[in-house]
Design an enzyme around this catalytic site. Sequence first.
Site, PDB file in Angstrom:
ATOM      1  N   LYS A  87       0.836  -1.201   0.000  1.00  0.00           N
ATOM      2  CA  LYS A  87       0.000   0.000   0.000  1.00  0.00           C
ATOM      3  C   LYS A  87       0.869   1.248   0.000  1.00  0.00           C
ATOM      4  O   LYS A  87       1.641   1.487   0.924  1.00  0.00           O
ATOM      5  CB  LYS A  87      -0.928   0.014   1.221  1.00  0.00           C
ATOM      6  CG  LYS A  87      -1.894   1.207   1.221  1.00  0.00           C
ATOM      7  CD  LYS A  87      -2.882   1.146   2.374  1.00  0.00           C
ATOM      8  CE  LYS A  87      -2.307   1.673   3.661  1.00  0.00           C
ATOM      9  NZ  LYS A  87      -2.208   3.163   3.669  1.00  0.00           N
ATOM     10  N   LYS A 123      -6.903   8.278  -1.678  1.00  0.00           N
ATOM     11  CA  LYS A 123      -8.241   8.727  -1.234  1.00  0.00           C
ATOM     12  C   LYS A 123      -8.690  10.001  -1.954  1.00  0.00           C
ATOM     13  O   LYS A 123      -8.905  11.048  -1.340  1.00  0.00           O
ATOM     14  CB  LYS A 123      -8.260   8.938   0.280  1.00  0.00           C
ATOM     15  CG  LYS A 123      -7.973   7.671   1.089  1.00  0.00           C
ATOM     16  CD  LYS A 123      -8.136   7.922   2.584  1.00  0.00           C
ATOM     17  CE  LYS A 123      -7.814   6.683   3.403  1.00  0.00           C
ATOM     18  NZ  LYS A 123      -6.364   6.395   3.450  1.00  0.00           N
ATOM     19  N   THR A 126     -11.136   4.245   9.745  1.00  0.00           N
ATOM     20  CA  THR A 126     -11.064   3.433  10.961  1.00  0.00           C
ATOM     21  C   THR A 126     -10.647   4.254  12.173  1.00  0.00           C
ATOM     22  O   THR A 126     -10.767   3.787  13.308  1.00  0.00           O
ATOM     23  CB  THR A 126     -10.072   2.270  10.787  1.00  0.00           C
ATOM     24  OG1 THR A 126      -8.845   2.769  10.257  1.00  0.00           O
ATOM     25  CG2 THR A 126     -10.633   1.214   9.864  1.00  0.00           C
ATOM     26  N   ARG A 128       1.726  -0.802  11.276  1.00  0.00           N
ATOM     27  CA  ARG A 128       2.776  -0.746  12.297  1.00  0.00           C
ATOM     28  C   ARG A 128       3.036  -2.068  12.996  1.00  0.00           C
ATOM     29  O   ARG A 128       4.133  -2.306  13.498  1.00  0.00           O
ATOM     30  CB  ARG A 128       2.424   0.351  13.314  1.00  0.00           C
ATOM     31  CG  ARG A 128       2.658   1.744  12.746  1.00  0.00           C
ATOM     32  CD  ARG A 128       2.008   2.844  13.566  1.00  0.00           C
ATOM     33  NE  ARG A 128       0.568   2.898  13.366  1.00  0.00           N
ATOM     34  CZ  ARG A 128      -0.182   3.953  13.689  1.00  0.00           C
ATOM     35  NH1 ARG A 128       0.376   5.016  14.242  1.00  0.00           N
ATOM     36  NH2 ARG A 128      -1.479   3.938  13.465  1.00  0.00           N
ATOM     37  N   HIS A 133     -10.785  12.888  -3.452  1.00  0.00           N
ATOM     38  CA  HIS A 133     -12.036  13.505  -3.000  1.00  0.00           C
ATOM     39  C   HIS A 133     -12.044  14.948  -3.488  1.00  0.00           C
ATOM     40  O   HIS A 133     -11.409  15.819  -2.899  1.00  0.00           O
ATOM     41  CB  HIS A 133     -12.140  13.448  -1.473  1.00  0.00           C
ATOM     42  CG  HIS A 133     -13.493  13.823  -0.952  1.00  0.00           C
ATOM     43  ND1 HIS A 133     -13.829  13.726   0.375  1.00  0.00           N
ATOM     44  CD2 HIS A 133     -14.599  14.288  -1.576  1.00  0.00           C
ATOM     45  CE1 HIS A 133     -15.080  14.133   0.545  1.00  0.00           C
ATOM     46  NE2 HIS A 133     -15.566  14.479  -0.623  1.00  0.00           N
ATOM     47  N   ASP A 134     -12.767  15.187  -4.578  1.00  0.00           N
ATOM     48  CA  ASP A 134     -12.807  16.519  -5.177  1.00  0.00           C
ATOM     49  C   ASP A 134     -14.039  16.569  -6.080  1.00  0.00           C
ATOM     50  O   ASP A 134     -14.852  15.644  -6.063  1.00  0.00           O
ATOM     51  CB  ASP A 134     -11.509  16.785  -5.969  1.00  0.00           C
ATOM     52  CG  ASP A 134     -11.105  18.255  -5.961  1.00  0.00           C
ATOM     53  OD1 ASP A 134     -11.971  19.105  -6.267  1.00  0.00           O
ATOM     54  OD2 ASP A 134      -9.934  18.553  -5.660  1.00  0.00           O
ATOM     55  N   ILE A 135     -14.173  17.608  -6.873  1.00  0.00           N
ATOM     56  CA  ILE A 135     -15.290  17.644  -7.812  1.00  0.00           C
ATOM     57  C   ILE A 135     -15.074  16.548  -8.858  1.00  0.00           C
ATOM     58  O   ILE A 135     -13.935  16.149  -9.125  1.00  0.00           O
ATOM     59  CB  ILE A 135     -15.444  19.029  -8.472  1.00  0.00           C
ATOM     60  CG1 ILE A 135     -14.201  19.389  -9.299  1.00  0.00           C
ATOM     61  CG2 ILE A 135     -15.727  20.102  -7.425  1.00  0.00           C
ATOM     62  CD1 ILE A 135     -14.383  20.622 -10.159  1.00  0.00           C
ATOM     63  N   ASN A 163     -14.988  16.284 -12.067  1.00  0.00           N
ATOM     64  CA  ASN A 163     -14.094  16.517 -13.198  1.00  0.00           C
ATOM     65  C   ASN A 163     -12.624  16.430 -12.782  1.00  0.00           C
ATOM     66  O   ASN A 163     -11.783  15.900 -13.528  1.00  0.00           O
ATOM     67  CB  ASN A 163     -14.370  17.890 -13.828  1.00  0.00           C
ATOM     68  CG  ASN A 163     -13.646  18.055 -15.145  1.00  0.00           C
ATOM     69  OD1 ASN A 163     -13.824  17.246 -16.053  1.00  0.00           O
ATOM     70  ND2 ASN A 163     -12.825  19.095 -15.256  1.00  0.00           N
ATOM     71  N   GLN A 199      -5.899   3.962  15.847  1.00  0.00           N
ATOM     72  CA  GLN A 199      -7.052   3.271  15.284  1.00  0.00           C
ATOM     73  C   GLN A 199      -8.051   2.982  16.400  1.00  0.00           C
ATOM     74  O   GLN A 199      -7.689   2.453  17.441  1.00  0.00           O
ATOM     75  CB  GLN A 199      -6.618   1.945  14.641  1.00  0.00           C
ATOM     76  CG  GLN A 199      -5.561   2.099  13.564  1.00  0.00           C
ATOM     77  CD  GLN A 199      -6.136   2.559  12.236  1.00  0.00           C
ATOM     78  OE1 GLN A 199      -7.239   3.069  12.181  1.00  0.00           O
ATOM     79  NE2 GLN A 199      -5.376   2.400  11.184  1.00  0.00           N
ATOM     80  N   ASP A 221      -3.184   4.281  -2.240  1.00  0.00           N
ATOM     81  CA  ASP A 221      -4.141   4.767  -1.247  1.00  0.00           C
ATOM     82  C   ASP A 221      -4.040   6.277  -1.119  1.00  0.00           C
ATOM     83  O   ASP A 221      -3.487   6.794  -0.141  1.00  0.00           O
ATOM     84  CB  ASP A 221      -3.864   4.075   0.091  1.00  0.00           C
ATOM     85  CG  ASP A 221      -4.883   4.431   1.163  1.00  0.00           C
ATOM     86  OD1 ASP A 221      -6.020   4.785   0.798  1.00  0.00           O
ATOM     87  OD2 ASP A 221      -4.531   4.358   2.349  1.00  0.00           O
TER      88      ASP A 221
END
Length: 232
Positions: free
Chosen positions: A38, A67, A129, A209, A69-71, A73, A188, A65
């Site tokens: 990852k 992630k 998490t 870890r 996250h936006d508009i 386009n 976590q 990884d």
Amino acid sequence: MHSTTKARDRLAIALDTSDLGTALALAKAVQPHIGVAKVGLQLFSAAGHDAVRAIQDLGMDVFLDVKLHDIPNTVYGASTVLGSLGVQYLTVHAAGGKAMLQAAVKGLEEGADAAGMPTPTVLAVTVLTSAPDATPALLNERLADAVTANCGGIVCAATDLPVIRNTAPDILTVVPGIRPTGSPVHDQQRIATPAEAIHAGANILVIGRAVATAEDPAAAAEAIAAEVAHVI
């Protein structure tokens, strides 16, 4: 031997460092027992495409990884680039909504096709998490968006698996927050042992870890792989 091979395919090591040399040393140490690496925001910000290629050269699958996250386009544009890298998995935030998830799926397909690569699996991140328990309603809403958008899988906590499996029994589930018995919890909040997560319906376990900071990472990885092989 067969079950050990299957266990290897169901484990991902989190390379959470900004130093590519450190990341590769850890990947090489655990590679006999863990098949997926990852690459998160820290390593990708530091080494970018070089990190992906170096891990692929080791013969490991890459779980990118970042992630998104936006508009829609913007996510589409980024996904066309990331789709060309030959990674197996890419995370996007389910909170971005159905249109954004669809943009990620479309961008990855087009980017992979243009590069002659297999299309990566889009993993919709339901609830982190590190967050407190998610309500079943929120989980189901985000899960429904992921399914409608044709995301191949989701990322969720082990404690959310009963809700997920009840609604979408066949979707690929990737579960972080895995801690072997006796390991520190760190930041976590919703954790599980490898065996607990597999029994609850996890397909791929993300190990961080518990292996990376172990005195002998290879031995720690081997022990986790053996536990998983025993229960699959």
